[in-house]
Each structure stands twice: as C-alpha cells, then as structure tokens.
Scaffold this active site. Structure first.
Site, short mmCIF file in Angstrom:
data_model
loop_
_atom_site.label_atom_id
_atom_site.label_comp_id
_atom_site.label_asym_id
_atom_site.label_seq_id
_atom_site.Cartn_x
_atom_site.Cartn_y
_atom_site.Cartn_z
N HIS A 13 114.04 58.91 -12.10
CA HIS A 13 114.15 60.26 -11.55
C HIS A 13 115.38 60.98 -12.11
O HIS A 13 115.38 62.19 -12.30
CB HIS A 13 114.21 60.22 -10.02
N CYS B 25 106.09 79.12 -25.57
CA CYS B 25 107.07 78.79 -24.54
C CYS B 25 106.90 77.33 -24.11
O CYS B 25 106.10 76.61 -24.69
CB CYS B 25 106.98 79.76 -23.37
C1 PEP Z 1 104.32 75.96 -19.90
O1 PEP Z 1 103.36 75.47 -19.33
O2 PEP Z 1 104.63 75.71 -21.06
C2 PEP Z 1 105.17 76.89 -19.15
C3 PEP Z 1 106.05 77.64 -19.75
O3 PEP Z 1 105.02 76.83 -17.79
P1 PEP Z 1 106.19 76.24 -16.85
O4 PEP Z 1 107.17 77.35 -16.70
O5 PEP Z 1 105.55 75.89 -15.57
O6 PEP Z 1 106.76 75.07 -17.55
#
Ligand code: PEP
Ligand code: MG
Length: 536
Positions: free
Chosen positions: A188, A497
């Site tokens: 964790h 992202c």
């Molecule tokens: C992702 O799934 O890549 C994303 C940016 O979502 P989260 O912010 O939940 O990681």
C-alpha cells in the site's frame, strides 16, 4: 560511483542525499493490568480513537490525493476491526492480565510475524499495514510510544519498509524519493507513493546495506536502479528525465516560458491535470499551457448533496479566469459514493461510473453541464465525458447538454453555444470504435490509466494485480495508437492523459503517433518540457 538494483516501485527520477528513517521502537514494559476491565476499556478506546483518525484521514486523502487513495486507509479501518486482532488483544488483557499497551504491541507483533512468514508477496506486504494500525492505536494511548520523526526536505528516505502513514508524512516533509530494503510494487505504501508521483525503488535486499546516511544517490523509479555517489556525467544524463517538484531552484525559471518544442520544431502542448481548485497555483507556476483535465470528483465528495450549479459555476469560472486564454477542460464527474443508489458494487471499477453514473443521475449531469456552459460563455472552456463505450452514449450525453442549453437560453442566462465536447478514450471499447466516436466529438482525451486497467483486466486500485497494470503493454499502446489515428483522420485533436503521459520514456512513442498534447500532473510539466526540448 556504484549502481544497485531493486524493484521499480514508483516512476520518476530523484536526486538527493540518503536519510535513514528510523522511528525509535520504544520498549513497552510487560506490565500487568491493575484492573483488567479498565485496561480492556483503554484498549477499546484506543481502537475507537484510531478508527476516528482513519475516518478523517480517508476524507483528507480522498480530497487531497483522490485516485481512490482513501481505500488504503479504509482497509486499515477494516483491519482494526479484524476479529483475530481484536481477540488477541482481548485475550492478552482479560485472560492473561496484561496492560493495554503491551497487549496491543504483542497482538501487532504476532500479526506482523504471521504476514512476514507468508510466501505471497502481496500478503507479505500487508505487514506494513498491521504495523501502521498498531502504531496508530499506541499513539492514541501515548504519543511517545510510536513517534514519527521528520526528515529534511530534499532528501531520499531509506528504511527497511515504510507504512502508508509514514509515506504521507514524509511526502508532506518534502522527501523527494524513497528506497527500501524490503517491499514491493504491491504494498500500500508503494501504491500511495505512485499516487503522489514520488519516485521509489523497493526491495534492494542485501544491497540496501551499501547505502550510507548523507551520501548522494539517484533513484530511478523507472528501472529500479539506485546510483550511489553518482559522477557528474551520470547525474547530467539522469537530469534529462528527472522528475522533481516543478518549482525549485534546479528548475530553470526560463523553462516555464519556453515553448514545448522538439529541436526539430515539433510543438507538443503540455497541459496539467488537476484534482481540485487549489491545484491551480501549481499549474500557473509550472508553466503548463492550460488544464487538460479537471477531475471534478473532489467537488462531489464528502457531502450529502451534489454541489449546486452556482457553486460549481464559480469554481469553473475562477479557474478559467486565472488561466486567461489557456484552455480548461472539465471532466464530468465519474462517481460519488453518497449519491449512489446502487448499493455496494461487486466490481466498482466496472460498475456505475463515469457517464453511467451521470445517466443514472441526469439532474446531476445537467446541473454540472449548466455550470460548465456558463463558465464557457467568455472563456476557453471545454467538457469531456468519461467511460463512454458507444456512440449512443455520446449522443445521449450531448442530448443532456442540449437540454441544459435550452434551459439556459429560456432563462436568458449567458452561456457558450459552442462548448467543445470531448470524449475520454479510457475503455478498450472506445478505442476500438474511435473512428465512429471521432465523427461526433470535438476532441479526444486518451485516458491511459483507464485503458491500461480495462485492457489488462487489472484493477488499478488492487495491489494484488499491480504488476500486471503496465501501460507499456503492447495491447495498451495499440489502443492508444488507434485512438490517436482515428482523431487524426477525423481532423480533431487528441490529448493523451493518465500516468503514461507523464513518463518521458513514452514521449517518442506519442510524438511518433502525432499526439497534439499531453495532460500531466503539474509537478511533471517542467521535466516533460525539458525532455521534449531535448528531443530531435
Ligand atoms: C485515465 O483514465 O487515464 C484518466 C486520466 O482518468 P483518471 O483521472 O481517473 O486517472
Ligand atoms: Mg480514468
């Protein structure tokens, strides 16, 4: 100079002097209880105090870190209630007549010994959690029994292993990296370190003894290498992909304003991903070219009703105003525990989340869209929908957007008629039908975290499968490619992202695909820009 190797537990590169983290283990006298019932009541009180502290901690980390970090401490709260643990304490006091402190320490040590003997790495990693809850109970009885020494900012913390609470505390002190003798990617503490974007190398084993207090090291959380006393040339090489706080003496001021462009002149926008409104100063300081993703879950958490339109509007407006011309993409909320009427889900990651949550709660979505539309009236604001798996879902979301527009128009409230509508490509389904989605969306946000989790069937919050959760997997990369190519064919931009976006090693892949922008935590902006500028 010397190199030792452990397990890459959290990506990024950190430089700093090693500081050993050695909380004094106070000897607890084997004291007999004067009054057994009273001692048992003290132990119960300590458990209750620890439970309340954990409840508060869950709220704080949920709000501050997000990404389901609170789950770790929810598990601690459950461990506190574990029958065997409670029975061990009860027996030690009521049957054997020991005092509460000694009984708690003994029960904790017994459980630690049990976990330490397990073959399974995942189970073995639980011993740090037991340690954590035992210390929390002891601290409730007497703060001196489980002290938390601090470490100086800018160092690399070293210990046999860290508990999740120690990680939180040390990151708060400004520790730049972690190295451990034991541990794994699945503990964790390692999961938390990754959520906090701090580089870490675990399980150095016997090589751990080569570390010496105060000696400079480079922690390469990508490869698992730890370089001891690095020479200048090695340090220079590592600096090229170092990940350290964006605002610091070493971060050249001019990098904030220099374009994110390769030597060959290829421009890639670096946007920031934020979790809460208070992250914006970091974004502005980092020199990010906008906010690529504002995850709005924090606005919905820990309240009995969703935030009203006006409250949301003020938040979006304030962010957009501070960003000036730079874009702000707001992601509609993906979940909210308190609002859910579906009860406990067996498999929440694949349950009523993202756009599904919004469809179950259309009024919540409509209110959020009204607030976003209003903020977009005079600002560069866009919206994106998470967890879309079909074109119908996108149409349905657009229909609710149309409804919000009609309402605002009817009320004479100013809003943007041209709000750009994006789709998160964060499920394999979305990536596989990206051509179809690209025809109906204004841009794509390629969510590499979601793609990794769903493609590899590895829940990102389940430590038991964290070694499988790997965004370098060719299947994940192939889905990213499909999404980016579909966007290109349709003439719409794509923003990558998720964690992969912030990994400098992935840059050449994304650039090769023709990705327009990357959305990363504010702390990664400068390093990524440096890496882009060093590319041909
Ligand atoms: C992702 O799934 O890549 C994303 C940016 O979502 P989260 O912010 O939940 O990681
Ligand atoms: Mg996601």
């Amino acid at each position: 100079m010397q190199k030792i190797r452990g397990i890459a537990a959290s990506g990024g590169v950190a430089f700093g002097p090693v500081r050993f983290f050695e909380p004094p283990k106070r000897k607890i006298a084997a004291r007999k209880a004067e009054d057994r019932e009273q001692e048992f009541a003290r132990a119960e009180w300590a458990r209750e105090a620890a439970r309340q502290e954990l409840e508060e901690l869950c709220r704080v980390v949920g709000r501050e870190i997000g990404g389901e970090s609170e789950k770790i401490f929810q598990i601690h709260a459950m461990m506190l209630e574990d029958d065997d643990f409670r029975e061990a304490i009860r027996r030690a006091i009521l049957t054997e007549g020991w005092a509460a402190e000694y009984a708690i320490r003994r029960a904790t040590d017994q459980m630690i010994a049990m976990f330490a003997g397990m073959e399974d790495t995942y189970m073995r990693a639980r011993l740090a959690d037991v340690q954590d809850i035992g210390q929390r109970m002891l601290r409730a009885l007497d703060p001196e029994l489980a002290e938390f020494p601090e470490l100086p900012a800018g160092c690399v913390a070293a210990a046999p292993y860290f508990t999740p609470s120690q990680v939180l505390r040390l990151c708060g002190c400004g520790v730049l990296g972690f190295v451990t003798r034991e541990g794994s990617r699945t503990s964790h503490a390692a999961i938390l370190v990754r959520m906090l974007s701090v580089p870490a190398v675990a399980a150095l084993g016997v090589s751990y003894s080569r570390l010496s207090d105060g000696a400079g090291v480079i922690v390469d959380g990508f490869t698992g290498d730890v370089v001891l006393n690095p020479d200048e040339e090695t340090a220079r090489e590592y600096h090229a992909c170092e990940r350290k706080p964006a605002v610091g003496e070493e971060a050249p001021g001019q990098l904030r304003t220099l374009p994110s462009r390769t030597r060959g002149g290829r421009a890639v926008k670096i946007l920031a991903k934020i979790w809460r409104q208070s992250d914006l100063p970091l974004v502005l300081e980092s020199g990010a070219e906008g906010v690529g993703l504002f995850r709005t879950e924090s606005l919905f958490r820990n309240r009995s009703a969703p935030p009203p339109e006006e409250e949301q509007y003020q938040i979006y407006l304030s962010l957009a105003r501070q960003l000036g011309d730079r874009p702000l993409t707001v992601r509609t909320t993906t979940q909210d525990g308190r609002l859910q009427s579906f009860g406990e889900e067996m498999n929440p990651a694949m349950g009523v989340r993202g756009i599904r949550f919004s469809f179950e709660n259309p009024e919540v979505l409509c209110t959020q869209l009204r607030a976003i539309l209003r903020a977009a009236a005079d600002h560069n604001v866009a919206v994106t929908f998470p967890m879309v798996t079909s074109a119908e879902e996108l149409r349905h979301a657009r229909a609710i957007l149309q409804r919000a527009m009609r309402e605002l128009r009817g009320e004479g409230v100013p809003f943007s008629e041209k709000l750009p509508v994006g789709v998160m490509i964060d499920t394999p389904a979305a990536a596989l039908i990206a051509d179809e989605l690209a025809r109906e969306a204004d841009f794509f946000d390629v969510g590499t975290n979601g793609l990794t989790q769903f493609t590899l069937a590895a829940d990102r919050s389940n430590p038991a499968v964290s070694t499988l959760y790997n965004f370098h997997h060719p299947a994940v990369l192939e889905l990213v490619r499909r999404a980016v190519f579909a966007a290109k064919n349709a003439g719409i931009p794509s923003v990558v992202c998720g964690d992969a976006a912030g990994d400098p090693r992935m840059l050449s892949y994304f650039l090769g695909l023709g990705v327009e922008a990357l959305s990363v935590p504010p702390s990664s902006v400068l390093e990524l820009r440096r890496a882009i500028r060093s590319m041909e």
